[in-house]
Design a protein around this motif. Structure first.
Motif: not given
Length: 314
Positions: A6-7, A12, A197, A202
């Protein structure tokens, strides 16, 4: 299969708000100087060109000191009625270095070849804040190259649109516009994860084309114009091949090294002039088969070929 990381900013599935944008800004570090690299180079060309100020980009909020960036373009001197006119833009995405320096090098070393044959308006660095941070987005986490639309939220895009509109009102339409870009490895490692993000989506990994390619206009395809540029650049660096789906970055390849986008609908810079001949260049500076110098040379070759084509088409 490894999960996609994930960023590091945001939650999320939730689009960013002001706090997340401010976190993103805090990660952006000034790494080079627009004044030293761009404005100084423009100033050195005053004997050959008209230097045209067209506004400034100004950014500040409660967490950041004010920053002001003068916006400048180079215009053929003298501008000659009756000649075809060509718009050259670079640095719409500030991290795409060869676009900025390719536009400047063309102005420094090659524009004189077209004196008396074409009028030129060269905007070497549309996004100076992003140039200094080696970033794609502007201070507001907006991609300028999706913001060339009426009421644009991007200062950089709005300023260029105004420049082009005022110029065309005074001097008439452009015959061609070539917009200089790069595709880099950071598109996959940073930019596309950041977009997902920011928008609460996604991230779906993609691929980076290895080589030079062009983006033509779906609504106004000009295959001979694109081919003339591909032929010239192919003598400088390699042309990106299609993938196993006969695509480049998810778009069908319509000719070697050429794909098409809906330029105006997507708010892309190459739509800003409404010129008959338009294209967006893309080089790949992270290729093991190309150097940064080759990428600048490829941009220069592309501009020279575009102007030459337009001169011959009159």
């Amino acid at each position: 299969m490894q999960p996609t990381p994930s960023y590091p900013i945001g939650t999320p599935g939730q689009p960013w708000g002001d706090a997340e944008r401010d976190q993103w800004r805090a990660r952006q570090v000034r790494q080079r100087s627009h004044a030293e690299d761009v404005l100084r180079a423009i100033d050195a060309l005053r004997s050959q060109w008209d230097v045209l100020p067209y506004g400034e980009v100004a950014y500040a909020n409660t967490h950041h000191a004010p920053e002001h960036f003068p916006l400048q373009a180079l215009r053929s001197h003298p501008w000659q009625p009756g000649l075809p006119s060509v718009l050259v833009t670079g640095g719409v995405h500030g991290y795409e270095t060869s676009g900025v320096h390719g536009a400047l090098r063309f102005a420094q070393q090659h524009a004189a070849e077209f004196a008396g044959r074409a009028n030129l308006l060269v905007v070497p660095c549309v996004s100076p804040w992003a140039y200094e941070r080696i970033q794609r987005w502007n201070f507001d986490a907006i991609d300028p190259n999706r913001a060339f639309k009426e009421g644009s939220p991007a200062q950089e895009s709005a300023a260029l649109m105004q420049l082009v509109a005022q110029h065309q009102a005074q001097y008439g339409p452009f015959a061609a516009h070539i917009d200089l870009h790069e595709t880099t490895d950071t598109d996959e490692s940073e930019y596309r994860p950041a977009v997902a993000a920011r928008d609460g989506k996604v991230f779906e990994p993609g691929s980076i084309p290895d080589g030079f390619y062009l983006v033509d206009d779906t609504e106004n395809p000009q295959p001979a114009f694109q081919q003339s540029i591909i032929d010239a650049v192919g003598r400088v660096t390699h042309i990106a091949p299609a993938d196993d789906k006969n695509e480049i970055i998810g778009s069908p390849v319509v000719a070697p090294g050429v794909i098409r986008y809906q330029l105006k609908a997507w708010g892309l810079c190459a739509s800003v002039s409404g010129a008959r001949y338009t294209t967006t260049t893309e080089v790949y500076p992270d290729s093991p088969r190309a150097t940064p110098e080759q990428c600048i040379a490829a941009q220069v070759a592309a501009v020279c070929a575009a102007v030459e084509f337009v001169c011959g088409a009159q």
